[in-house]
Design a protein around this motif. Structure first.
Motif, PDB file in Angstrom:
ATOM      1  N   MET A  25      40.674  63.552  36.714  1.00 20.49           N
ATOM      2  CA  MET A  25      39.916  64.398  36.474  1.00 20.49           C
ATOM      3  C   MET A  25      39.993  64.240  38.143  1.00 20.49           C
ATOM      4  SD  MET A  25      36.119  65.250  35.154  1.00 20.49           S
ATOM      5  CE  MET A  25      35.694  63.715  36.176  1.00 20.49           C
ATOM      6  N   CYS A  26      40.079  63.747  38.682  1.00 20.87           N
ATOM      7  CA  CYS A  26      40.247  63.096  40.505  1.00 20.87           C
ATOM      8  C   CYS A  26      41.792  63.614  40.372  1.00 20.87           C
ATOM      9  CB  CYS A  26      39.796  61.715  40.898  1.00 20.87           C
ATOM     10  SG  CYS A  26      38.391  62.227  40.470  1.00 20.87           S
ATOM     11  N   GLY A  27      42.825  62.866  39.770  1.00 23.05           N
ATOM     12  CA  GLY A  27      44.177  62.739  39.832  1.00 23.05           C
ATOM     13  C   GLY A  27      44.580  60.724  41.023  1.00 23.05           C
ATOM     14  N   ALA A  28      43.770  60.040  40.344  1.00 26.63           N
ATOM     15  CA  ALA A  28      43.666  58.707  40.894  1.00 26.63           C
ATOM     16  C   ALA A  28      44.569  58.163  40.678  1.00 26.63           C
ATOM     17  CB  ALA A  28      42.071  58.485  40.899  1.00 26.63           C
ATOM     18  N   LYS A  29      44.377  56.927  40.732  1.00 31.27           N
ATOM     19  CA  LYS A  29      45.727  56.090  39.929  1.00 31.27           C
ATOM     20  C   LYS A  29      44.844  55.115  39.083  1.00 31.27           C
ATOM     21  CE  LYS A  29      49.474  52.881  40.239  1.00 31.27           C
ATOM     22  NZ  LYS A  29      50.509  52.210  41.156  1.00 31.27           N
ATOM     23  N   LEU A  30      45.399  54.880  37.655  1.00 28.03           N
ATOM     24  CA  LEU A  30      44.783  53.767  37.535  1.00 28.03           C
ATOM     25  C   LEU A  30      44.804  52.224  37.739  1.00 28.03           C
ATOM     26  CD1 LEU A  30      41.701  53.647  35.961  1.00 28.03           C
ATOM     27  CD2 LEU A  30      42.549  54.116  33.427  1.00 28.03           C
ATOM     28  N   TYR A  31      44.175  51.362  37.899  1.00 32.66           N
ATOM     29  CA  TYR A  31      44.354  49.902  37.900  1.00 32.66           C
ATOM     30  C   TYR A  31      43.762  49.353  36.931  1.00 32.66           C
ATOM     31  CZ  TYR A  31      46.606  50.967  42.081  1.00 32.66           C
ATOM     32  OH  TYR A  31      47.356  51.705  43.247  1.00 32.66           O
ATOM     33  N   ALA A  32      44.230  48.607  35.995  1.00 34.91           N
ATOM     34  CA  ALA A  32      43.747  48.189  35.148  1.00 34.91           C
ATOM     35  C   ALA A  32      43.665  46.692  34.801  1.00 34.91           C
ATOM     36  CB  ALA A  32      44.309  48.596  33.385  1.00 34.91           C
ATOM     37  N   GLY A  33      42.477  46.016  34.910  1.00 34.26           N
ATOM     38  CA  GLY A  33      42.395  44.250  34.951  1.00 34.26           C
ATOM     39  C   GLY A  33      41.918  43.749  33.780  1.00 34.26           C
ATOM     40  N   TYR A  34      42.598  42.684  33.898  1.00 35.88           N
ATOM     41  CA  TYR A  34      42.163  41.840  32.620  1.00 35.88           C
ATOM     42  C   TYR A  34      42.406  40.530  33.493  1.00 35.88           C
ATOM     43  CZ  TYR A  34      41.582  38.964  28.157  1.00 35.88           C
ATOM     44  OH  TYR A  34      41.155  38.749  27.118  1.00 35.88           O
ATOM     45  N   VAL A  35      40.861  39.378  33.390  1.00 37.04           N
ATOM     46  CA  VAL A  35      40.748  38.766  34.366  1.00 37.04           C
ATOM     47  C   VAL A  35      40.693  37.573  33.319  1.00 37.04           C
ATOM     48  CG1 VAL A  35      39.251  37.177  35.839  1.00 37.04           C
ATOM     49  CG2 VAL A  35      39.074  39.258  35.805  1.00 37.04           C
ATOM     50  N   VAL A  36      41.826  36.431  33.204  1.00 35.03           N
ATOM     51  CA  VAL A  36      41.657  35.167  32.403  1.00 35.03           C
ATOM     52  C   VAL A  36      41.083  34.582  32.858  1.00 35.03           C
ATOM     53  CG1 VAL A  36      43.413  33.676  31.478  1.00 35.03           C
ATOM     54  CG2 VAL A  36      44.234  35.426  32.019  1.00 35.03           C
ATOM     55  N   ASP A  37      39.870  33.428  32.127  1.00 29.54           N
ATOM     56  CA  ASP A  37      38.831  33.307  33.248  1.00 29.54           C
ATOM     57  C   ASP A  37      38.973  31.783  32.818  1.00 29.54           C
ATOM     58  OD1 ASP A  37      36.279  32.469  33.487  1.00 29.54           O
ATOM     59  OD2 ASP A  37      34.910  33.049  31.731  1.00 29.54           O
ATOM     60  N   THR A  38      39.468  31.201  34.200  1.00 31.87           N
ATOM     61  CA  THR A  38      39.763  29.525  33.886  1.00 31.87           C
ATOM     62  C   THR A  38      38.677  29.094  34.156  1.00 31.87           C
ATOM     63  OG1 THR A  38      40.752  30.131  35.966  1.00 31.87           O
ATOM     64  CG2 THR A  38      42.836  30.507  34.513  1.00 31.87           C
ATOM     65  N   ALA A  39      37.706  29.561  34.894  1.00 27.22           N
ATOM     66  CA  ALA A  39      36.422  28.501  35.244  1.00 27.22           C
ATOM     67  C   ALA A  39      35.705  28.571  33.659  1.00 27.22           C
ATOM     68  CB  ALA A  39      36.203  29.494  35.985  1.00 27.22           C
ATOM     69  N   ALA A  40      36.159  28.683  33.160  1.00 26.57           N
ATOM     70  CA  ALA A  40      35.616  28.442  31.833  1.00 26.57           C
ATOM     71  C   ALA A  40      36.452  27.374  31.503  1.00 26.57           C
ATOM     72  CB  ALA A  40      35.609  29.499  30.501  1.00 26.57           C
ATOM     73  N   PHE A  41      37.641  26.447  31.562  1.00 23.66           N
ATOM     74  CA  PHE A  41      37.884  25.990  31.589  1.00 23.66           C
ATOM     75  C   PHE A  41      38.138  24.390  32.181  1.00 23.66           C
ATOM     76  CE2 PHE A  41      39.707  29.139  28.926  1.00 23.66           C
ATOM     77  CZ  PHE A  41      39.788  28.869  27.826  1.00 23.66           C
ATOM     78  N   ALA A  42      37.733  24.698  33.149  1.00 26.53           N
ATOM     79  CA  ALA A  42      37.985  23.985  34.454  1.00 26.53           C
ATOM     80  C   ALA A  42      37.006  22.404  34.506  1.00 26.53           C
ATOM     81  CB  ALA A  42      36.697  24.575  35.826  1.00 26.53           C
ATOM     82  N   SER A  43      36.174  22.372  33.359  1.00 31.75           N
ATOM     83  CA  SER A  43      35.498  20.504  32.972  1.00 31.75           C
ATOM     84  C   SER A  43      36.674  20.399  31.827  1.00 31.75           C
ATOM     85  CB  SER A  43      34.362  21.136  32.336  1.00 31.75           C
ATOM     86  OG  SER A  43      34.038  21.872  31.398  1.00 31.75           O
ATOM     87  N   ILE A  44      37.029  20.539  31.355  1.00 29.16           N
ATOM     88  CA  ILE A  44      38.223  20.567  29.926  1.00 29.16           C
ATOM     89  C   ILE A  44      39.604  19.561  30.287  1.00 29.16           C
ATOM     90  CG2 ILE A  44      39.832  21.461  27.976  1.00 29.16           C
ATOM     91  CD1 ILE A  44      37.321  23.815  27.746  1.00 29.16           C
ATOM     92  N   PRO A  45      39.829  18.527  30.370  1.00 26.18           N
ATOM     93  CA  PRO A  45      40.727  18.259  30.600  1.00 26.18           C
ATOM     94  C   PRO A  45      41.984  18.462  30.380  1.00 26.18           C
ATOM     95  CG  PRO A  45      39.980  16.302  29.456  1.00 26.18           C
ATOM     96  CD  PRO A  45      39.161  17.885  29.343  1.00 26.18           C
ATOM     97  N   MET A  46      43.587  19.009  30.864  1.00 29.44           N
ATOM     98  CA  MET A  46      44.698  19.959  30.564  1.00 29.44           C
ATOM     99  C   MET A  46      45.384  19.037  29.648  1.00 29.44           C
ATOM    100  SD  MET A  46      45.166  22.012  34.876  1.00 29.44           S
ATOM    101  CE  MET A  46      46.386  22.345  33.745  1.00 29.44           C
TER     102      MET A  46
END
Length: 151
Positions: A32-53
């Motif tokens: 409707m607006c003639g806009a560009k759409l940016y689709a973002g997906y966030v890989v939630d690395t914060a959820a793994f911060a306490s897990i040893p790599m």
């Protein structure tokens, strides 16, 4: 109808069925607006911060990256069929923070995102990415309530 108000619209997606309504709104708004759409997906690395790599963490990280790519690619194909200019974005970190930062730094005019509409203990324990974005974004936010299973 072209709009000078909305030229860059950011849809934050997680690939869930509950997010489909938000995607429909984002596509329609962009058309409707003639806009560009940016689709973002966030890989939630914060959820793994306490897990040893280790190998398990790396495998999970790769799976999440693949899911992010699959979700944004599928949305890009839909946008192309609809004639909506499109760009996919894959971010890493805490979803709320990454969405707000990206939208601000890239000059987005609108953020569209879904919510599960959690209440009570679920909301308290899990928090809400949408709530975080609403509270911290300088960019207007359109939150689309997701399907609850009763719909």
């Amino acid at each position: 109808m072209k709009s000078d108000l909305y030229k860059k619209i950011f849809i934050a997606t997680d690939g869930s069925d509950q997010n489909k309504k938000a995607i429909q709104h984002a596509l329609e708004f962009a058309k409707m607006c003639g806009a560009k759409l940016y689709a973002g997906y966030v890989v939630d690395t914060a959820a793994f911060a306490s897990i040893p790599m280790d190998a398990g963490w790396e495998m999970m990280y790769e799976l999440l990256g693949k899911e992010a790519n699959d979700v944004t690619t599928a949305l890009g194909e839909i946008a192309e069929k609809e004639g909506v200019p499109f760009e996919s974005i894959i971010l890493e970190g805490h979803p709320g923070t990454e969405i707000v930062d990206f939208a601000d730094k890239q000059g987005m005019d609108l953020i569209i995102m879904g919510t599960l509409g959690k209440r009570g203990l679920d909301h308290f324990l899990l928090g809400s990415v949408a709530e975080n974005v609403i509270r911290n974004s300088k960019v207007p936010v359109l939150v689309v309530r997701g399907m609850s299973g009763k719909e």
